[in-house]
Write a protein that holds these residues in place. Structure first.
Motif, PDB file in Angstrom:
ATOM      1  N   GLY A 289       0.802  -1.236   0.000  1.00 18.52           N
ATOM      2  CA  GLY A 289       0.000   0.000   0.000  1.00 18.52           C
ATOM      3  C   GLY A 289       0.831   1.280   0.000  1.00 18.52           C
ATOM      4  O   GLY A 289       0.268   2.382   0.095  1.00 18.52           O
ATOM      5  N   ALA A 290       2.171   1.153  -0.142  1.00 23.04           N
ATOM      6  CA  ALA A 290       3.047   2.323   0.030  1.00 23.04           C
ATOM      7  C   ALA A 290       2.674   3.507  -0.873  1.00 23.04           C
ATOM      8  O   ALA A 290       2.774   4.668  -0.458  1.00 23.04           O
ATOM      9  CB  ALA A 290       4.497   1.921  -0.190  1.00 23.04           C
ATOM     10  N   ALA A 291       2.246   3.226  -2.106  1.00 21.67           N
ATOM     11  CA  ALA A 291       1.931   4.323  -3.031  1.00 21.67           C
ATOM     12  C   ALA A 291       0.785   5.186  -2.489  1.00 21.67           C
ATOM     13  O   ALA A 291       0.713   6.396  -2.759  1.00 21.67           O
ATOM     14  CB  ALA A 291       1.554   3.763  -4.402  1.00 21.67           C
ATOM     15  N   HIS A 292      -0.086   4.567  -1.711  1.00 23.74           N
ATOM     16  CA  HIS A 292      -1.200   5.328  -1.142  1.00 23.74           C
ATOM     17  C   HIS A 292      -0.715   6.347  -0.108  1.00 23.74           C
ATOM     18  O   HIS A 292      -1.361   7.366   0.128  1.00 23.74           O
ATOM     19  CB  HIS A 292      -2.231   4.384  -0.509  1.00 23.74           C
ATOM     20  N   PHE A 293       0.428   6.043   0.503  1.00 26.61           N
ATOM     21  CA  PHE A 293       0.991   7.001   1.464  1.00 26.61           C
ATOM     22  C   PHE A 293       1.419   8.279   0.732  1.00 26.61           C
ATOM     23  O   PHE A 293       1.157   9.395   1.187  1.00 26.61           O
ATOM     24  CB  PHE A 293       2.187   6.373   2.201  1.00 26.61           C
ATOM     25  N   THR A 294       2.048   8.100  -0.426  1.00 29.19           N
ATOM     26  CA  THR A 294       2.448   9.266  -1.224  1.00 29.19           C
ATOM     27  C   THR A 294       1.208  10.059  -1.624  1.00 29.19           C
ATOM     28  O   THR A 294       1.186  11.292  -1.562  1.00 29.19           O
ATOM     29  CB  THR A 294       3.214   8.816  -2.496  1.00 29.19           C
ATOM     30  N   ALA A 295       0.155   9.350  -1.994  1.00 34.50           N
ATOM     31  CA  ALA A 295      -1.101  10.033  -2.373  1.00 34.50           C
ATOM     32  C   ALA A 295      -1.661  10.806  -1.181  1.00 34.50           C
ATOM     33  O   ALA A 295      -2.140  11.944  -1.325  1.00 34.50           O
ATOM     34  CB  ALA A 295      -2.115   9.008  -2.876  1.00 34.50           C
ATOM     35  N   ALA A 296      -1.569  10.201   0.019  1.00 37.72           N
ATOM     36  CA  ALA A 296      -2.092  10.866   1.225  1.00 37.72           C
ATOM     37  C   ALA A 296      -1.288  12.135   1.504  1.00 37.72           C
ATOM     38  O   ALA A 296      -1.848  13.189   1.831  1.00 37.72           O
ATOM     39  CB  ALA A 296      -2.025   9.914   2.419  1.00 37.72           C
ATOM     40  N   LYS A 297       0.038  12.041   1.358  1.00 36.10           N
ATOM     41  CA  LYS A 297       0.873  13.226   1.610  1.00 36.10           C
ATOM     42  C   LYS A 297       0.559  14.325   0.602  1.00 36.10           C
ATOM     43  O   LYS A 297       0.513  15.504   0.939  1.00 36.10           O
ATOM     44  CB  LYS A 297       2.363  12.859   1.531  1.00 36.10           C
ATOM     45  N   MET A 298       0.328  13.919  -0.644  1.00 31.63           N
ATOM     46  CA  MET A 298       0.019  14.899  -1.697  1.00 31.63           C
ATOM     47  C   MET A 298      -1.290  15.619  -1.403  1.00 31.63           C
ATOM     48  O   MET A 298      -1.384  16.845  -1.497  1.00 31.63           O
ATOM     49  CB  MET A 298      -0.115  14.181  -3.050  1.00 31.63           C
ATOM     50  N   SER A 299      -2.321  14.855  -1.030  1.00 30.17           N
ATOM     51  CA  SER A 299      -3.611  15.523  -0.808  1.00 30.17           C
ATOM     52  C   SER A 299      -3.573  16.359   0.471  1.00 30.17           C
ATOM     53  O   SER A 299      -4.223  17.409   0.540  1.00 30.17           O
ATOM     54  CB  SER A 299      -4.784  14.552  -0.850  1.00 30.17           C
ATOM     55  N   LEU A 300      -2.769  15.943   1.457  1.00 30.14           N
ATOM     56  CA  LEU A 300      -2.638  16.766   2.661  1.00 30.14           C
ATOM     57  C   LEU A 300      -1.940  18.098   2.314  1.00 30.14           C
ATOM     58  O   LEU A 300      -2.334  19.159   2.812  1.00 30.14           O
ATOM     59  CB  LEU A 300      -1.846  16.017   3.751  1.00 30.14           C
ATOM     60  N   ALA A 301      -0.944  18.021   1.442  1.00 25.86           N
ATOM     61  CA  ALA A 301      -0.237  19.250   1.036  1.00 25.86           C
ATOM     62  C   ALA A 301      -1.210  20.207   0.332  1.00 25.86           C
ATOM     63  O   ALA A 301      -1.227  21.413   0.596  1.00 25.86           O
ATOM     64  CB  ALA A 301       0.940  18.912   0.128  1.00 25.86           C
ATOM     65  N   LYS A 302      -2.065  19.658  -0.548  1.00 28.92           N
ATOM     66  CA  LYS A 302      -3.060  20.494  -1.258  1.00 28.92           C
ATOM     67  C   LYS A 302      -4.033  21.119  -0.260  1.00 28.92           C
ATOM     68  O   LYS A 302      -4.392  22.283  -0.358  1.00 28.92           O
ATOM     69  CB  LYS A 302      -3.871  19.625  -2.228  1.00 28.92           C
ATOM     70  N   LEU A 303      -4.454  20.290   0.685  1.00 29.65           N
ATOM     71  CA  LEU A 303      -5.421  20.737   1.688  1.00 29.65           C
ATOM     72  C   LEU A 303      -4.848  21.907   2.489  1.00 29.65           C
ATOM     73  O   LEU A 303      -5.508  22.944   2.678  1.00 29.65           O
ATOM     74  CB  LEU A 303      -5.762  19.537   2.588  1.00 29.65           C
ATOM     75  N   ARG A 304      -3.602  21.756   2.949  1.00 28.94           N
ATOM     76  CA  ARG A 304      -2.985  22.832   3.738  1.00 28.94           C
ATOM     77  C   ARG A 304      -2.817  24.083   2.867  1.00 28.94           C
ATOM     78  O   ARG A 304      -3.008  25.209   3.324  1.00 28.94           O
ATOM     79  CB  ARG A 304      -1.653  22.370   4.322  1.00 28.94           C
ATOM     80  N   ALA A 305      -2.477  23.872   1.594  1.00 27.92           N
ATOM     81  CA  ALA A 305      -2.256  25.024   0.702  1.00 27.92           C
ATOM     82  C   ALA A 305      -3.547  25.818   0.487  1.00 27.92           C
ATOM     83  O   ALA A 305      -3.525  27.057   0.521  1.00 27.92           O
ATOM     84  CB  ALA A 305      -1.691  24.551  -0.633  1.00 27.92           C
ATOM     85  N   ILE A 306      -4.679  25.128   0.297  1.00 27.64           N
ATOM     86  CA  ILE A 306      -5.905  25.914   0.052  1.00 27.64           C
ATOM     87  C   ILE A 306      -6.361  26.617   1.332  1.00 27.64           C
ATOM     88  O   ILE A 306      -6.910  27.704   1.284  1.00 27.64           O
ATOM     89  CB  ILE A 306      -7.076  25.126  -0.599  1.00 27.64           C
ATOM     90  N   ILE A 307      -6.081  26.000   2.475  1.00 26.62           N
ATOM     91  CA  ILE A 307      -6.473  26.675   3.729  1.00 26.62           C
ATOM     92  C   ILE A 307      -5.606  27.921   3.929  1.00 26.62           C
ATOM     93  O   ILE A 307      -6.128  29.008   4.212  1.00 26.62           O
ATOM     94  CB  ILE A 307      -6.356  25.729   4.949  1.00 26.62           C
ATOM     95  N   THR A 308      -4.309  27.785   3.752  1.00 25.45           N
ATOM     96  CA  THR A 308      -3.453  28.949   4.011  1.00 25.45           C
ATOM     97  C   THR A 308      -3.709  30.059   2.979  1.00 25.45           C
ATOM     98  O   THR A 308      -3.691  31.240   3.324  1.00 25.45           O
ATOM     99  CB  THR A 308      -1.957  28.563   4.054  1.00 25.45           C
ATOM    100  N   ALA A 309      -4.004  29.671   1.728  1.00 22.32           N
ATOM    101  CA  ALA A 309      -4.315  30.697   0.717  1.00 22.32           C
ATOM    102  C   ALA A 309      -5.583  31.454   1.131  1.00 22.32           C
ATOM    103  O   ALA A 309      -5.662  32.683   1.037  1.00 22.32           O
ATOM    104  CB  ALA A 309      -4.501  30.056  -0.650  1.00 22.32           C
ATOM    105  N   ASN A 310      -6.579  30.722   1.603  1.00 24.76           N
ATOM    106  CA  ASN A 310      -7.828  31.374   2.019  1.00 24.76           C
ATOM    107  C   ASN A 310      -7.659  32.178   3.305  1.00 24.76           C
ATOM    108  O   ASN A 310      -8.328  33.190   3.495  1.00 24.76           O
ATOM    109  CB  ASN A 310      -8.947  30.332   2.166  1.00 24.76           C
ATOM    110  N   LEU A 311      -6.750  31.724   4.163  1.00 24.54           N
ATOM    111  CA  LEU A 311      -6.463  32.503   5.383  1.00 24.54           C
ATOM    112  C   LEU A 311      -5.864  33.861   5.006  1.00 24.54           C
ATOM    113  O   LEU A 311      -6.271  34.900   5.516  1.00 24.54           O
ATOM    114  CB  LEU A 311      -5.439  31.749   6.253  1.00 24.54           C
ATOM    115  N   ASP A 312      -4.889  33.825   4.093  1.00 25.03           N
ATOM    116  CA  ASP A 312      -4.266  35.084   3.629  1.00 25.03           C
ATOM    117  C   ASP A 312      -5.309  35.989   2.989  1.00 25.03           C
ATOM    118  O   ASP A 312      -5.345  37.195   3.217  1.00 25.03           O
ATOM    119  CB  ASP A 312      -3.155  34.792   2.606  1.00 25.03           C
ATOM    120  N   ASN A 313      -6.163  35.360   2.188  1.00 23.35           N
ATOM    121  CA  ASN A 313      -7.208  36.078   1.469  1.00 23.35           C
ATOM    122  C   ASN A 313      -8.165  36.768   2.462  1.00 23.35           C
ATOM    123  O   ASN A 313      -8.540  37.926   2.292  1.00 23.35           O
ATOM    124  CB  ASN A 313      -7.978  35.030   0.651  1.00 23.35           C
TER     125      ASN A 313
END
Ligand code: FAD
Length: 406
Positions: A289-313
């Motif tokens: 299942g290791a590839a799913h870990f990379t997918a989880a890290k990727m979606s967490l990075a996107k999630l944090r990015a949209i929150i911080t962009a909206n916080l700045d906004n």
């Protein structure tokens, strides 16, 4: 320096002065998170209020963190509060969501109560007594249609009364006060709403519905008949329409998203520990299942990015009423809720698949079950489809961006 850096720098300076050289927000939140994490499994299993976590937040004065210094609080910013929500989300989803909902009510009080004698006194009480405020927006079968109320405020001289079929009030039984919407009067349209702050001495709650759910069990979001009687000045001076656009929606969506990101981060943390252990035990060979870990890290990075962009906004427009009410800002802050909830679910699902059976099990150190059940509430907490259909028409009116940044 971007808005967030500026915000954090001001916060750092303030933290030092305002926290009386006591513990920083980070230290206070870490202590609350420790209490919350220790209790999280039992809170979930017994669907009980996370008392240890909320008591710890009270002890460390975090329930009044946003209250301005002149009213006895720490004047915490939206950056501080969302960081707290994220940290608590990693520890106990229910405690974090309770904290997020309370902070959303406090944000309304701070922004729209300043200048009103009653609301300023309530701010002082929240800071001094660490009152916990709940939210009542859901009514009857009207679900998350917040801009429409059935129950109306009845005015009798200087007194008002309200009877509301509040089908969901998280921690209603444990809260010290409730911030609720209602129709302005019995002859007002359903969208002509006011916001009202009431404390224990003003209301009674009679339980009408239980909270036996898949996840977020510790929010204890039972249904109640809410009956209130209070002096008329407890109604916020501004119309709810304005409060909804400027504070309720942006702060709720930023705080909720930060909680869901925290839950997602907790699942990624478990998946990482699982993969490390599994790989060590297999001479460096990664489990399937290791590839799913990379997918989880990727979606967490996107999630944090949209929150911080909206916080700045949000922070950039916080004191500009027109900008906060603009179509672009309102679409973006509503879509934040939709995107953040979908990404959070996706992240936890990927983390579960990375852990395989160890994640699927309800026991063991790598179980992801509780996190998955909790995060599944996020697309439903105001149904994403409801939000998408609500903004479909307004989206037609705003232009398609012609450059990457503007
Ligand atoms: C963890 C959690 C905590 C919450 N905490 C609070 C809180 O503190 N305060 C608060 O006010 N709300 C709270 N809510 C409720 C939330 O604000 C929304 O009201 C809820 O998620 C429903 O959203 P929705 O109506 O968009 O979605 P849906 O669930 O998709 O919509 C439900 C719709 O179905 C219809 N419906 C539902 N039940 C019936 C029925 N029995 N008969 C006929 N029609 C029916 C109604 O039209 C309703 O609008 C919480 C929700 C969650 C998940």
């Amino acid at each position: 320096m971007n808005v967030q850096e500026a915000g954090l720098r001001i916060t750092d300076e303030r933290s030092e002065v305002l926290l009386n050289r006591g513990p920083s927000f980070q230290e206070r939140t870490a202590a609350v998170a420790t209490a919350a994490a220790a209790d999280a499994d039992e809170v979930d299993a017994k669907a009980r209020f996370p008392k240890a976590a909320i008591d710890a937040a009270r002890e460390r004065k975090l329930l009044g963190a946003q209250i301005p210094v002149e009213f006895g609080g720490f004047g915490a910013s939206i950056f501080d509060i969302t960081e707290m929500c994220y940290t608590l989300g990693r520890a106990c989803s229910s405690a974090a969501m309770i904290f997020a909902m309370h902070q959303t009510k406090v944000a309304c009080l701070v922004r729209h109560g300043t200048g009103s004698k009653y609301h300023e006194a309530l701010m002082r009480r929240v800071a001094a007594e660490q009152l916990l405020l709940a939210s009542s927006t859901t009514e009857g079968n009207n679900g998350g249609n917040i801009r429409s109320s059935a129950a109306a405020v009845e005015t009798n001289g200087t007194e008002i009364s309200l009877v509301r079929n509040a089908t969901v009030i998280s921690y209603g039984a444990e809260a010290d006060g409730i911030v609720t919407i209602a129709r302005r009067s019995s002859d007002a349209a359903s969208s002509d709403q006011v916001l009202l702050a009431i404390t224990r001495e003003n209301y009674t709650l009679e339980r009408s519905l239980a909270w036996e759910t898949l996840g977020m069990r510790g929010t204890c979001s039972a249904g109640f008949e809410l009956k209130a009687k209070a002096p008329a000045d407890q109604v916020f001076p501004e119309a709810y329409e304005k409060i909804h656009a400027q504070t309720m929606t942006p702060v709720a969506h930023l705080c909720w998203s930060s909680v869901w990101a925290g839950i997602a981060a907790a699942s990624v943390d478990r998946a990482q520990r699982f993969l490390r252990k599994a790989a060590r035990g297999a001479g460096g060979q990664m489990p399937p299942g290791a590839a799913h870990f990379t997918a989880a890290k990727m979606s967490l990075a996107k999630l944090r990015a949209i929150i911080t962009a909206n916080l700045d906004n949000y922070a950039a427009r916080e004191h500009d009423e027109r900008a906060l009410s603009s179509l672009d800002f309102q679409s973006s802050i509503n879509l934040l809720k939709v995107e953040a909830s979908e990404l959070a679910v996706q992240t936890v699902m990927s983390a579960m698949r990375a852990c395989g059976l160890s994640g699927y099990r309800n026991d063991g150190e790598f179980t992801v079950g509780r996190l998955l059940r909790d995060v599944l509430s996020s697309p439903l907490m105001i149904n994403n489809e409801r939000i998408l259909s609500n903004i479909a028409t307004s989206s037609l009116m705003s232009g398609v961006p012609t450059s990457l940044r503007d």
